[in-house]
Scaffold this active site. Structure first.
Site, PDB file in Angstrom:
ATOM      1  N   TYR A  24       1.047  -1.300   0.376  1.00 27.49           N
ATOM      2  CA  TYR A  24      -0.203  -0.215  -0.488  1.00 27.49           C
ATOM      3  C   TYR A  24       1.142   1.522   0.237  1.00 27.49           C
ATOM      4  O   TYR A  24       1.990   1.577   0.841  1.00 27.49           O
ATOM      5  CB  TYR A  24      -0.900  -0.032   1.795  1.00 27.49           C
ATOM      6  CG  TYR A  24      -1.413   1.452   1.479  1.00 27.49           C
ATOM      7  CD1 TYR A  24      -2.756   1.718   0.066  1.00 27.49           C
ATOM      8  CD2 TYR A  24      -1.832   2.885   2.434  1.00 27.49           C
ATOM      9  CE1 TYR A  24      -3.761   2.275   0.402  1.00 27.49           C
ATOM     10  CE2 TYR A  24      -2.970   3.218   1.851  1.00 27.49           C
ATOM     11  CZ  TYR A  24      -3.850   3.284   1.024  1.00 27.49           C
ATOM     12  OH  TYR A  24      -4.841   3.929   1.205  1.00 27.49           O
TER      13      TYR A  24
ATOM     14  N   TYR B 249      -2.491   5.215   9.166  1.00 25.93           N
ATOM     15  CA  TYR B 249      -2.168   3.753   8.516  1.00 25.93           C
ATOM     16  C   TYR B 249      -0.581   3.059   9.891  1.00 25.93           C
ATOM     17  O   TYR B 249      -0.616   1.968   9.847  1.00 25.93           O
ATOM     18  CB  TYR B 249      -1.187   3.941   7.492  1.00 25.93           C
ATOM     19  CG  TYR B 249      -1.200   2.491   6.071  1.00 25.93           C
ATOM     20  CD1 TYR B 249      -2.806   1.639   6.585  1.00 25.93           C
ATOM     21  CD2 TYR B 249       0.003   1.749   6.014  1.00 25.93           C
ATOM     22  CE1 TYR B 249      -2.266   0.711   5.054  1.00 25.93           C
ATOM     23  CE2 TYR B 249      -0.246   0.344   5.767  1.00 25.93           C
ATOM     24  CZ  TYR B 249      -0.942  -0.430   5.183  1.00 25.93           C
ATOM     25  OH  TYR B 249      -1.572  -1.333   4.434  1.00 25.93           O
TER      26      TYR B 249
END
Ligand code: NAI
Length: 270
Positions: A150, A160
């Site tokens: 990602y 994240y």
């Protein structure tokens, strides 16, 4: 529509948890394209039993393996070679677990035992998989290994958390092992950096829905779905992409190279 792109190829798919999983979608597409596969997941995930439905559809055995356990990985590769009666042509590493995120701990308040576990499951596991295959000589020449990443590995997405660091390590391992396996046996190793998808792992990130609609607005083509990711993985497992290795490949509708988009500006001006 199937094109027999993987006819005669044999692969191992890590990480199909339920029918939303990127690995689940990819397993279906690989079989549609003529591949034979082995499915694997952590023993605890297999207990849910969901994977048996996929195994039936794909006519694939399920071999348990915790990606942090070297004995499990050796057993998985040995049993898979026994099952196929030969070596393996492709591997999908679709595995991640953010322990601190799960426990609600922010990036500035990490528990390092959890942090080690996160890195082991989400990044070092790719090294473990590749090293196991390398030592057992389990992969055919020109085999293709894909792991999922990602863009938080390269740009900051605050929620994240530690997974950003795990993805940076994952991409680095793909590059480094890609060199060694490439020179050794012409095996290629790449990461696909995918748009957000609402799965068990993806949905665990705080503010995921807002995040996903922002990405949708920012991407000229919109977010790439799990099925579209599966198509890309099939292309990467096929012989049509033989000379691609050591890359982090963006599969995100153009998100990664867009500074700002008209829909986002319009939203800001409201
Ligand atoms: P998922 O939750 O369906 O898949 C994650 C898998 O990892 C599960 O099957 C889980 O059982 C497995 N796993 C966890 N610990 C394990 C262990 N110790 N041993 C073996 N397997 C283990 O979620 P998803 O989204 O399909 O995730 C697949 C990959 O795609 C992950 O690497 C994720 O980071 C990546 N990715 C996901 C995105 C998203 O928005 N969903 C975006 C970009 C990348």
């Amino acid at each position: 529509m199937a094109h027999n792109l993987l006819k005669g190829k044999k692969g191992i798919i890590f990480g199909a948890l339920d029918d939303k999983s990127i690995a689940w979608r990819t397993a279906l597409r690989c079989v549609e394209e003529g591949a034979e596969i082995v499915l694997t997941n952590a023993p605890i995930a297999l207990r849910m039993g969901e994977i048996n439905k996929l195994a039936e559809t794909c006519k694939a055995p399920v071999i348990p393996a915790d990606v942090t356990n070297m004995d499990d990985l050796a057993n998985l590769f040995n049993k898979s070679m026994e099952h196929f009666g030969g070596k393996i042509d492709f591997v999908l590493h679709s595995v991640a677990m953010g322990m601190n995120i799960r426990k609600g701990r922010s990036y500035t308040d990490l528990d390092y035992d959890f942090n080690h576990k996160t890195f082991d499951i989400s990044a070092m596991s790719l090294h473990r998989v590749l090293q196991t295959a390398y030592k057992l000589d389990a992969l055919n020449e020109w085999a293709s290994v894909i792991a999922l990443s990602y863009i938080a590995s390269q740009r900051v997405f605050p929620d994240y958390g530690e997974m950003a660091d795990a993805k940076a390590l994952l991409e680095s391992i793909a590059r480094s092992f890609g060199y060694h396996y490439g020179t050794h046996k012409k095996v290629r190793v790449n990461t696909i950096s995918q748009s957000p998808v609402k799965t068990t792992a993806g949905g665990g990130v705080k503010g995921f829905d807002g995040f996903m609609s922002y990405a949708e607005k920012m991407s000229p083509l919109g977010n790439a779905t799990a099925d579209e990711c599966a198509n890309y993985a099939v292309a990467m497992f096929s012989d049509l992409t033989k000379m691609v290795t050591m890359q982090n490949l963006f599969h995100d509708g153009g998100f990664s190279f867009t500074g700002v988009s008209k829909p986002v500006i319009d939203q800001m001006e409201k």
